[in-house]
Scaffold this motif. Structure first.
Motif, short mmCIF file in Angstrom:
data_model
loop_
_atom_site.label_atom_id
_atom_site.label_comp_id
_atom_site.label_asym_id
_atom_site.label_seq_id
_atom_site.Cartn_x
_atom_site.Cartn_y
_atom_site.Cartn_z
N SER A 23 0.80 -1.23 0.00
CA SER A 23 0.07 -0.19 -0.26
C SER A 23 0.79 1.02 0.07
CB SER A 23 -1.12 0.09 1.24
OG SER A 23 -0.30 0.14 2.15
N ASP A 24 2.16 1.19 0.54
CA ASP A 24 3.00 2.31 0.36
C ASP A 24 3.29 2.72 -1.08
OD1 ASP A 24 4.31 -0.25 0.82
OD2 ASP A 24 6.23 0.75 0.06
N LEU A 25 3.07 1.85 -2.06
CA LEU A 25 3.48 2.17 -3.36
C LEU A 25 2.20 2.61 -4.29
CD1 LEU A 25 5.84 -0.94 -4.24
CD2 LEU A 25 6.30 1.45 -3.19
N ARG B 237 1.43 -13.54 -8.64
CA ARG B 237 2.64 -13.49 -9.12
C ARG B 237 3.86 -13.42 -8.45
NH1 ARG B 237 1.96 -8.51 -13.33
NH2 ARG B 237 3.76 -9.49 -14.33
N SER B 238 5.00 -13.60 -9.02
CA SER B 238 6.12 -13.37 -8.26
C SER B 238 6.53 -12.26 -7.96
CB SER B 238 7.21 -14.00 -9.01
OG SER B 238 8.56 -14.07 -8.27
N GLY B 239 6.88 -11.94 -6.73
CA GLY B 239 7.30 -10.37 -6.41
C GLY B 239 6.31 -9.60 -5.72
N GLY C 151 4.73 -10.18 -2.75
CA GLY C 151 4.97 -9.97 -1.42
C GLY C 151 4.30 -11.34 -0.59
N LYS C 152 4.13 -12.39 -1.34
CA LYS C 152 3.23 -13.45 -0.58
C LYS C 152 4.14 -13.94 0.76
CE LYS C 152 3.49 -16.03 -4.43
NZ LYS C 152 3.93 -14.79 -5.27
N SER C 153 5.40 -14.10 0.35
CA SER C 153 6.29 -14.72 1.51
C SER C 153 6.55 -13.48 2.52
CB SER C 153 7.32 -15.18 1.06
OG SER C 153 7.38 -16.29 0.18
N SER C 154 6.62 -12.39 2.29
CA SER C 154 6.63 -11.14 3.08
C SER C 154 5.24 -10.99 4.14
CB SER C 154 6.91 -9.95 2.54
OG SER C 154 7.96 -9.97 1.60
N ILE C 155 4.26 -11.29 3.50
CA ILE C 155 2.96 -11.38 4.28
C ILE C 155 3.26 -12.59 5.23
CG2 ILE C 155 0.41 -11.40 4.25
CD1 ILE C 155 0.72 -9.98 1.30
N VAL D 212 12.65 -14.00 1.24
CA VAL D 212 11.88 -12.92 0.40
C VAL D 212 12.97 -12.53 -0.51
CG1 VAL D 212 11.13 -10.66 0.70
CG2 VAL D 212 10.42 -12.59 2.30
N GLY D 213 12.33 -12.50 -1.62
CA GLY D 213 13.20 -11.97 -2.85
C GLY D 213 13.42 -10.58 -3.13
N ILE D 214 13.72 -10.26 -4.06
CA ILE D 214 14.11 -8.94 -4.56
C ILE D 214 13.07 -8.78 -5.86
CG2 ILE D 214 16.03 -8.06 -3.43
CD1 ILE D 214 17.32 -8.64 -6.11
N HIS E 150 11.10 -15.16 -8.61
CA HIS E 150 10.61 -16.56 -8.13
C HIS E 150 11.50 -17.07 -7.14
CE1 HIS E 150 7.54 -16.86 -11.63
NE2 HIS E 150 8.60 -16.11 -12.17
N THR E 151 11.25 -16.55 -6.11
CA THR E 151 12.30 -16.80 -4.66
C THR E 151 11.52 -18.02 -4.17
OG1 THR E 151 12.49 -14.49 -4.34
CG2 THR E 151 12.89 -15.95 -2.74
N THR E 152 10.46 -18.08 -4.01
CA THR E 152 9.70 -19.37 -3.24
C THR E 152 9.53 -20.52 -4.56
OG1 THR E 152 8.47 -18.05 -1.70
CG2 THR E 152 7.70 -20.27 -2.18
N THR E 153 10.13 -21.44 -4.37
CA THR E 153 9.95 -22.75 -5.34
C THR E 153 8.94 -23.62 -5.03
OG1 THR E 153 12.19 -23.67 -4.29
CG2 THR E 153 12.44 -21.78 -6.22
N PRO F 7 4.73 -20.80 -4.69
CA PRO F 7 5.55 -20.22 -5.76
C PRO F 7 5.07 -19.18 -6.61
CG PRO F 7 6.11 -22.43 -5.85
CD PRO F 7 4.60 -22.27 -5.14
N GLY F 8 5.59 -18.13 -6.94
CA GLY F 8 4.85 -17.06 -7.97
C GLY F 8 4.25 -17.72 -9.18
N VAL F 9 3.42 -17.13 -9.96
CA VAL F 9 2.94 -17.54 -11.21
C VAL F 9 3.25 -16.59 -12.09
CG1 VAL F 9 1.36 -19.12 -10.45
CG2 VAL F 9 0.59 -16.74 -11.09
N1 LIG Z 1 7.35 -1.43 -0.70
C1 LIG Z 1 6.88 -2.62 -0.31
N2 LIG Z 1 7.70 -3.88 -0.58
C2 LIG Z 1 7.32 -4.93 -0.07
C3 LIG Z 1 6.14 -5.31 0.50
N3 LIG Z 1 5.95 -6.62 0.75
C4 LIG Z 1 6.88 -7.08 -0.02
N4 LIG Z 1 7.59 -6.24 -0.52
C5 LIG Z 1 9.07 -6.54 -1.17
O1 LIG Z 1 8.52 -7.14 -2.35
C6 LIG Z 1 9.71 -8.09 -2.51
C7 LIG Z 1 9.19 -9.63 -3.12
O2 LIG Z 1 8.58 -9.93 -1.93
P1 LIG Z 1 8.16 -11.44 -1.64
O3 LIG Z 1 7.81 -11.73 -0.42
O4 LIG Z 1 9.58 -12.46 -1.87
O5 LIG Z 1 7.54 -11.92 -2.89
P2 LIG Z 1 6.86 -13.31 -3.17
O6 LIG Z 1 5.26 -13.03 -3.75
O7 LIG Z 1 6.98 -14.56 -2.02
O8 LIG Z 1 7.54 -13.93 -4.47
P3 LIG Z 1 8.02 -15.08 -5.29
O9 LIG Z 1 8.19 -16.26 -3.94
O10 LIG Z 1 9.02 -15.11 -5.94
O11 LIG Z 1 6.73 -15.81 -5.64
C8 LIG Z 1 10.71 -8.03 -1.41
O12 LIG Z 1 11.85 -7.19 -1.80
C9 LIG Z 1 9.79 -7.36 -0.37
O13 LIG Z 1 10.72 -6.74 0.55
C10 LIG Z 1 5.12 -3.94 0.72
O14 LIG Z 1 4.16 -3.86 1.60
N5 LIG Z 1 5.81 -2.91 0.38
#
Ligand SMILES: Nc1nc2c(ncn2[C@@H]2O[C@H](COP(=O)(O)OP(=O)(O)OP(=O)(O)O)[C@@H](O)[C@H]2O)c(=O)[nH]1
Ligand SMILES: [Mg+2]
Ligand SMILES: [Zn+2]
Length: 299
Positions: free
Chosen positions: A124-126, A177-179, A181-185, A197-199, A208-211, A228-230
């Motif tokens: 939401s910050d973006l 999708r990949s990236g 933030g699934k794993s971050s949440i 968590v990936g970049i 595609h950090t989570t495999t 894993p992200g699609v």
């Molecule tokens: N600005 C911002 N970045 C975030 C947020 N949540 C996650 N990120 C960033 O997004 C990037 C990807 O996050 P992941 O949690 O690895 O994403 P993912 O969906 O698990 O990705 P895969 O495992 O590849 O499918 C990381 O660099 C996180 O730090 C958020 O709420 N705000």
């Protein structure tokens, strides 16, 4: 080692090895080997297992499934990702940007699985920088037809309490999708877990950090499956009827179509098309439905 038969859920699968819940010692899951006939076992499955003489453990049986989420894999063959899912958590973000087609497809999948669906808009910050009028409109449409849409920020925890409440006592799978933030949440929801968590690249693409799909037990009861992200989530082999059932807002009108097998495309006296004309069904969703229908019909 006792010869007792245990029941547990599969946490993760790698090749012929499964990591399985151990009811005797929940903090120490057990490694089980699976025979070829158990190749179909996936994350979230319930199985019976026992220790054997050699100190390892093996699968005895796969217990009946409630459902299973599949994804079209390489060469078009469907690949099963996870089983026994109560709720599909569709995770999206402002960057990488959201594909509304993909959200629709997950909602169709949820309907097929007879699972609940929840839509998350993460990062939401973006929003300020990346959200368009169209995006907000689409989120409102989902709310209007009855889905819960949650704005989340995995960095500062916004929306996490509400999400945890909605996940209580259910098995929820994080998809998207990949990236996004699934794993971050997942890390926010599971304070004692540290999932990698990936970049994302400059263009917003995930790496595609989570495999592998992994099952985590929630402290408040229930389970979370991080997956894993699609790249794209194709519809797979579904009927046109299943497709239209995935658009839940059509249902109250579809009964009034002239033909009971109406695909709501060019048929005369179609009540769904009439509802779109009158603004009772969103044009955007209907348009995406028609595109998906034509894709299905092309084969
Ligand atoms: N600005 C911002 N970045 C975030 C947020 N949540 C996650 N990120 C960033 O997004 C990037 C990807 O996050 P992941 O949690 O690895 O994403 P993912 O969906 O698990 O990705 P895969 O495992 O590849 O499918 C990381 O660099 C996180 O730090 C958020 O709420 N705000
Ligand atoms: Mg991940
Ligand atoms: Zn119709």
């Amino acid at each position: 080692m006792s010869n007792k038969v245990h029941t547990g859920r599969v946490i993760i699968r790698f090749g012929a090895e499964l990591l399985v819940e151990n009811p005797d010692d929940p903090s120490f899951p057990v490694r089980c080997t699976a025979k070829r006939k158990f190749d179909t076992i996936v994350c979230g499955d319930k199985i019976t297992w026992r220790h054997n003489q050699h100190g390892n453990a093996s699968v005895i049986d796969l217990l009946p499934r409630k459902n299973a989420l599949t994804r079209p894999g390489y060469r078009g063959r469907p690949r099963t990702i996870a089983a026994n899912i109560d709720q599909l958590v569709i995770v999206n973000s402002w960057l990488p940007e959201t594909s509304w087609h993909l959200v629709d497809r997950y909602l169709i999948a949820a309907q097929q699985l007879k699972a609940d669906a929840l839509i998350i808009m993460n990062k939401s910050d973006l929003a300020k920088k990346h959200a368009t009028q169209d995006d907000w409109r689409n989120l409102d449409i989902y709310r209007e037809i009855g889905y819960e849409v949650l704005e989340v920020n995995a960095l500062d925890g916004q929306g996490i309490d509400r999400l945890s409440t909605l996940m209580q006592d259910k098995t929820s799978i994080f998809s998207g999708r990949s990236g996004v933030g699934k794993s971050s949440i997942a890390n926010q929801i599971l304070p004692d877990t540290d999932i990698t968590v990936g970049i994302i690249s400059e263009s917003g693409e995930g790496k595609h950090t989570t495999t592998t799909a992994t099952l985590y037990q929630l402290p408040t009861g229930g389970y979370l499956i991080d997956s894993p992200g699609v790249r794209d989530y194709a519809l797979g082999n579904i009927s046109t009827e299943e497709l239209s059932k995935g658009y839940i807002e059509f249902a109250p009108f579809a009964d009034n179509c002239r033909f009971n097998n109406c695909t709501h495309d060019h048929e005369p006296k179609c009540a769904v098309r009439e509802a779109v004309k009158q603004g009772k069904i969103s044009k955007e969703r209907y348009q995406r439905y028609i595109e998906a229908l034509h894709k299905l019909e092309e084969g």
